[in-house]
Design a protein around this motif. Structure first.
Motif, PDB file in Angstrom:
ATOM      1  N   CYS A   5     -39.426  22.472 -83.798  1.00 28.70           N
ATOM      2  CA  CYS A   5     -39.083  21.457 -82.786  1.00 28.70           C
ATOM      3  C   CYS A   5     -39.935  20.207 -82.949  1.00 28.70           C
ATOM      4  O   CYS A   5     -39.433  19.087 -82.831  1.00 28.70           O
ATOM      5  N   THR A   6     -41.207  20.380 -83.242  1.00 29.43           N
ATOM      6  CA  THR A   6     -42.094  19.237 -83.447  1.00 29.43           C
ATOM      7  C   THR A   6     -41.643  18.416 -84.642  1.00 29.43           C
ATOM      8  O   THR A   6     -41.592  17.182 -84.575  1.00 29.43           O
ATOM      9  N   VAL A   7     -41.300  19.067 -85.734  1.00 29.12           N
ATOM     10  CA  VAL A   7     -40.818  18.358 -86.921  1.00 29.12           C
ATOM     11  C   VAL A   7     -39.536  17.590 -86.601  1.00 29.12           C
ATOM     12  O   VAL A   7     -39.377  16.428 -86.994  1.00 29.12           O
ATOM     13  N   ALA A   8     -38.624  18.204 -85.868  1.00 29.53           N
ATOM     14  CA  ALA A   8     -37.359  17.538 -85.518  1.00 29.53           C
ATOM     15  C   ALA A   8     -37.597  16.308 -84.643  1.00 29.53           C
ATOM     16  O   ALA A   8     -36.986  15.256 -84.857  1.00 29.53           O
ATOM     17  N   VAL A   9     -38.505  16.423 -83.677  1.00 30.68           N
ATOM     18  CA  VAL A   9     -38.787  15.292 -82.791  1.00 30.68           C
ATOM     19  C   VAL A   9     -39.436  14.150 -83.562  1.00 30.68           C
ATOM     20  O   VAL A   9     -39.060  12.983 -83.394  1.00 30.68           O
ATOM     21  N   ARG A  52     -39.047   8.746 -86.104  1.00 34.73           N
ATOM     22  CA  ARG A  52     -39.180   7.870 -87.274  1.00 34.73           C
ATOM     23  C   ARG A  52     -37.843   7.241 -87.653  1.00 34.73           C
ATOM     24  O   ARG A  52     -37.789   6.076 -88.036  1.00 34.73           O
ATOM     25  N   THR A  53     -36.764   7.999 -87.547  1.00 35.14           N
ATOM     26  CA  THR A  53     -35.438   7.477 -87.876  1.00 35.14           C
ATOM     27  C   THR A  53     -35.055   6.358 -86.911  1.00 35.14           C
ATOM     28  O   THR A  53     -34.552   5.313 -87.329  1.00 35.14           O
ATOM     29  N   LYS A  54     -35.301   6.566 -85.625  1.00 38.53           N
ATOM     30  CA  LYS A  54     -34.996   5.539 -84.634  1.00 38.53           C
ATOM     31  C   LYS A  54     -35.842   4.283 -84.868  1.00 38.53           C
ATOM     32  O   LYS A  54     -35.359   3.161 -84.754  1.00 38.53           O
ATOM     33  N   LYS A  55     -37.104   4.483 -85.191  1.00 41.08           N
ATOM     34  CA  LYS A  55     -38.012   3.366 -85.424  1.00 41.08           C
ATOM     35  C   LYS A  55     -37.563   2.557 -86.641  1.00 41.08           C
ATOM     36  O   LYS A  55     -37.560   1.328 -86.617  1.00 41.08           O
ATOM     37  N   ALA A  56     -37.148   3.243 -87.707  1.00 43.31           N
ATOM     38  CA  ALA A  56     -36.682   2.561 -88.917  1.00 43.31           C
ATOM     39  C   ALA A  56     -35.384   1.807 -88.633  1.00 43.31           C
ATOM     40  O   ALA A  56     -35.187   0.680 -89.124  1.00 43.31           O
TER      41      ALA A  56
END
Length: 98
Positions: free
Chosen positions: A56-60, A65-69
């Motif tokens: 779950c931590t990896v997914a969050v 990071r995807t949203k930030k990019a």
């Protein structure tokens, strides 16, 4: 011991002997018919919980990071994304040649 009125009273002394059973308390019958140890089941549950929490931590973090990019790409100017910039104070000296 303290009673309801807040007064300290003497505790009751009880004499007793340990009761030994034929079967150890740490062994339980599994639904499959074999014996499972409680510490082993607890360790397996702990490992599974830790794995799920890590996933779950990896997914969050990946989603963040995807949203930030995506937000950075959206803010890119007409010449593209500015990766970094530096400003310098330049002091220019003119020298007299003899």
């Amino acid at each position: 011991m303290v009673d309801e009125d807040g007064e300290v009273t003497e505790g009751e002394v009880v004499d007793g002997l340990p009761v030994v059973t034929e079967r150890a308390d740490v062994l339980e019958e599994s639904p499959a018919g074999g014996a499972l140890s409680v510490p082993g089941v607890q360790a397996a549950a702990l490992a599974a919980t830790g794995f799920v929490a890590g996933a779950c931590t990896v997914a969050v973090v990946k989603r963040h990071r995807t949203k930030k990019a995506a937000k950075k790409r959206k803010k890119a100017g007409p010449l593209g994304e500015i990766v970094g910039s530096n400003s310098f104070l330049i002091d220019v000296h003119l020298l007299k040649r003899s």
